[in-house]
Design an enzyme around this catalytic site. Sequence first.
Site, PDB file in Angstrom:
ATOM      1  N   ALA A  66       0.863  -1.177   0.000  1.00 34.99           N
ATOM      2  CA  ALA A  66       0.000   0.000   0.000  1.00 34.99           C
ATOM      3  C   ALA A  66       0.902   1.229   0.000  1.00 34.99           C
ATOM      4  O   ALA A  66       2.052   1.166   0.445  1.00 34.99           O
ATOM      5  CB  ALA A  66      -0.872  -0.011   1.239  1.00 34.99           C
ATOM      6  N   GLY A 109       0.656  -4.985   0.990  1.00 32.58           N
ATOM      7  CA  GLY A 109      -0.562  -5.081   0.185  1.00 32.58           C
ATOM      8  C   GLY A 109      -0.319  -5.727  -1.173  1.00 32.58           C
ATOM      9  O   GLY A 109      -1.230  -6.304  -1.757  1.00 32.58           O
ATOM     10  N   GLU A 112      -0.418  -9.344  -0.511  1.00 36.18           N
ATOM     11  CA  GLU A 112      -1.815  -9.669  -0.185  1.00 36.18           C
ATOM     12  C   GLU A 112      -2.686  -9.687  -1.445  1.00 36.18           C
ATOM     13  O   GLU A 112      -3.557 -10.540  -1.599  1.00 36.18           O
ATOM     14  CB  GLU A 112      -2.334  -8.669   0.855  1.00 36.18           C
ATOM     15  CG  GLU A 112      -1.612  -8.849   2.185  1.00 36.18           C
ATOM     16  CD  GLU A 112      -1.870  -7.724   3.174  1.00 36.18           C
ATOM     17  OE1 GLU A 112      -1.626  -6.550   2.814  1.00 36.18           O
ATOM     18  OE2 GLU A 112      -2.308  -8.011   4.288  1.00 36.18           O
ATOM     19  N   GLU A 132       4.995  -4.940   7.109  1.00 37.31           N
ATOM     20  CA  GLU A 132       4.251  -3.881   7.811  1.00 37.31           C
ATOM     21  C   GLU A 132       4.786  -3.637   9.213  1.00 37.31           C
ATOM     22  O   GLU A 132       4.703  -2.526   9.730  1.00 37.31           O
ATOM     23  CB  GLU A 132       2.756  -4.243   7.887  1.00 37.31           C
ATOM     24  CG  GLU A 132       2.024  -4.162   6.553  1.00 37.31           C
ATOM     25  CD  GLU A 132       2.012  -5.469   5.773  1.00 37.31           C
ATOM     26  OE1 GLU A 132       2.865  -6.340   6.042  1.00 37.31           O
ATOM     27  OE2 GLU A 132       1.151  -5.612   4.880  1.00 37.31           O
TER      28      GLU A 132
HETATM   29  C1  HXC Z   1       5.017   4.491  -1.252  1.00 38.16           C
HETATM   30  C2  HXC Z   1       6.915   3.533  -2.109  1.00 38.16           C
HETATM   31  C3  HXC Z   1       6.579   2.287  -1.555  1.00 38.16           C
HETATM   32  C4  HXC Z   1       5.353   2.193  -0.826  1.00 38.16           C
HETATM   33  C5  HXC Z   1       8.450   2.076  -2.594  1.00 38.16           C
HETATM   34  N1  HXC Z   1       8.082   3.358  -2.736  1.00 38.16           N
HETATM   35  N2  HXC Z   1       7.550   1.408  -1.870  1.00 38.16           N
HETATM   36  N3  HXC Z   1       6.143   4.618  -1.955  1.00 38.16           N
HETATM   37  N4  HXC Z   1       4.617   3.319  -0.708  1.00 38.16           N
HETATM   38  N5  HXC Z   1       4.911   1.057  -0.309  1.00 38.16           N
HETATM   39  C6  HXC Z   1       8.788   4.416  -3.452  1.00 38.16           C
HETATM   40  C7  HXC Z   1      10.002   4.895  -2.678  1.00 38.16           C
HETATM   41  O1  HXC Z   1       9.633   5.827  -1.713  1.00 38.16           O
HETATM   42  C8  HXC Z   1      10.838   5.502  -3.792  1.00 38.16           C
HETATM   43  O2  HXC Z   1      10.300   6.751  -4.121  1.00 38.16           O
HETATM   44  C9  HXC Z   1      10.554   4.582  -4.979  1.00 38.16           C
HETATM   45  O3  HXC Z   1       9.332   3.899  -4.664  1.00 38.16           O
HETATM   46  C10 HXC Z   1      11.633   3.519  -5.166  1.00 38.16           C
HETATM   47  O4  HXC Z   1      11.812   2.851  -3.939  1.00 38.16           O
HETATM   48  P1  HXC Z   1      13.255   2.667  -3.241  1.00 38.16           P
HETATM   49  O5  HXC Z   1      13.001   2.424  -1.798  1.00 38.16           O
HETATM   50  O6  HXC Z   1      14.162   3.789  -3.603  1.00 38.16           O
HETATM   51  O7  HXC Z   1      13.741   1.339  -3.972  1.00 38.16           O
HETATM   52  P2  HXC Z   1      14.711   0.212  -3.390  1.00 38.16           P
HETATM   53  O8  HXC Z   1      15.874   0.844  -2.659  1.00 38.16           O
HETATM   54  O9  HXC Z   1      15.017  -0.695  -4.534  1.00 38.16           O
HETATM   55  O10 HXC Z   1      13.871  -0.575  -2.295  1.00 38.16           O
HETATM   56  C11 HXC Z   1      12.740  -1.326  -2.712  1.00 38.16           C
HETATM   57  C12 HXC Z   1      11.869  -1.719  -1.458  1.00 38.16           C
HETATM   58  C13 HXC Z   1      11.543  -0.438  -0.648  1.00 38.16           C
HETATM   59  C14 HXC Z   1      12.643  -2.726  -0.609  1.00 38.16           C
HETATM   60  C15 HXC Z   1      10.629  -2.394  -2.008  1.00 38.16           C
HETATM   61  O11 HXC Z   1      11.012   0.541  -1.534  1.00 38.16           O
HETATM   62  C16 HXC Z   1      10.556  -0.683   0.455  1.00 38.16           C
HETATM   63  O12 HXC Z   1      10.913  -1.200   1.511  1.00 38.16           O
HETATM   64  N6  HXC Z   1       9.314  -0.247   0.242  1.00 38.16           N
HETATM   65  C17 HXC Z   1       8.278  -0.320   1.232  1.00 38.16           C
HETATM   66  C18 HXC Z   1       7.748  -1.716   1.370  1.00 38.16           C
HETATM   67  C19 HXC Z   1       6.682  -1.823   2.455  1.00 38.16           C
HETATM   68  O13 HXC Z   1       6.924  -1.485   3.619  1.00 38.16           O
HETATM   69  N7  HXC Z   1       5.461  -2.265   2.085  1.00 38.16           N
HETATM   70  C20 HXC Z   1       4.360  -2.367   2.973  1.00 38.16           C
HETATM   71  C21 HXC Z   1       3.529  -1.120   2.934  1.00 38.16           C
HETATM   72  S1  HXC Z   1       2.193  -1.147   4.103  1.00 38.16           S
HETATM   73  P3  HXC Z   1      11.244   8.060  -4.245  1.00 38.16           P
HETATM   74  O14 HXC Z   1      10.274   9.177  -4.456  1.00 38.16           O
HETATM   75  O15 HXC Z   1      12.038   8.146  -2.999  1.00 38.16           O
HETATM   76  O16 HXC Z   1      12.080   7.748  -5.459  1.00 38.16           O
HETATM   77  C22 HXC Z   1       1.022  -2.117   3.407  1.00 38.16           C
HETATM   78  C23 HXC Z   1      -0.204  -2.312   4.250  1.00 38.16           C
HETATM   79  C24 HXC Z   1      -1.302  -2.999   3.497  1.00 38.16           C
HETATM   80  O17 HXC Z   1       1.157  -2.612   2.336  1.00 38.16           O
HETATM   81  C25 HXC Z   1      -2.580  -2.948   4.260  1.00 38.16           C
HETATM   82  C26 HXC Z   1      -3.698  -2.321   3.498  1.00 38.16           C
HETATM   83  C27 HXC Z   1      -4.992  -2.140   4.258  1.00 38.16           C
END
Ligand code: HXC
Length: 258
Positions: A66, A109, A112, A132
């Site tokens: 998400a 997400g 999921e 998360e």
């Molecule tokens: C918003 C995101 C994002 C996310 C990546 N980006 N994941 N933006 N939400 N979930 C953005 C980064 O901010 C960055 O933007 C660009 O995408 C590239 O990501 P990087 O981090 O620079 O890439 P990398 O170093 O290769 O790392 C990849 C990654 C990392 C390991 C996937 O991006 C990461 O940890 N992302 C978050 C993963 C996460 O926590 N997901 C769970 C979310 S909560 P900029 O602008 O800086 O270039 C969830 C809850 C669901 O899903 C429940 C719903 C009800």
Amino acid sequence: MSETTCITTAVDGRVATITLNRPEALNALNSTLVTELIEAALAYDADPGIGCIVITGSAKAFAAGADIKEMVDQSYTDMLTGGPFPGWGGFERMRTPVIAAVAGFALGGGCELAMMCDFILAADTAKFGQPEINLGILPGFGGSQRLPRAVGKAKAAEMVLTGRMMGAEEAERSGLVARVVPADELLAEAAKVAATIASKSLPAVYAAKDALQAAQEMPLAEGLRFERQAFAAAFATADQEEGMRAFAEKRAPEFTHR
Ligand code: HXC
């Protein structure tokens, strides 16, 4: 191919493909993407000309979860009254089979969403995770329920509590994905599998999907009763007669999806 803000869609014969397309955010699921995805999927589901749907992302990410930046200022009440993703109930109730073709990150997400599909085909680059916990939250989109059903409680608990990612090979070994293929073959393989499904009798496919879903939701005795009824009902279709006659006559069946 048609393109909206955050997805692209394409139809080839009886197979529809929806590609998540927010490369700047690794296909993070913001409300626009989710709205477009659900709208497109439900429209295909309502179209009897479509026999299978493929959902995919990019080589780097199926979806990195998400959209964290969209969620950062959300409150308890915001989440309780719909959160960022109203409309998923309809997606989960679709009758048309949905294949998730996953390359790269399928996190939070994104993982999921993949698990919500009927099955996952993974590229050897795929990485699955529920990170998360690193954000001070927990899975909110079915991960705490579907992941243990897919890989067992021990592995799911380790992943959900530590945020550890699982690679494609481990995901296949654990039952999370149906099959792993080389990354450059993922889309072709998904299209091939989807075309195979779409070539079958639509009523039989709907019923089989329902019965498999029942296996996830019902106790065995209830699921077996469900299957017995669904099996009997298949004999009310023209396709049952065609399928069996074609076998006896040593020819390919010509299903009319009736
Ligand atoms: C918003 C995101 C994002 C996310 C990546 N980006 N994941 N933006 N939400 N979930 C953005 C980064 O901010 C960055 O933007 C660009 O995408 C590239 O990501 P990087 O981090 O620079 O890439 P990398 O170093 O290769 O790392 C990849 C990654 C990392 C390991 C996937 O991006 C990461 O940890 N992302 C978050 C993963 C996460 O926590 N997901 C769970 C979310 S909560 P900029 O602008 O800086 O270039 C969830 C809850 C669901 O899903 C429940 C719903 C009800």
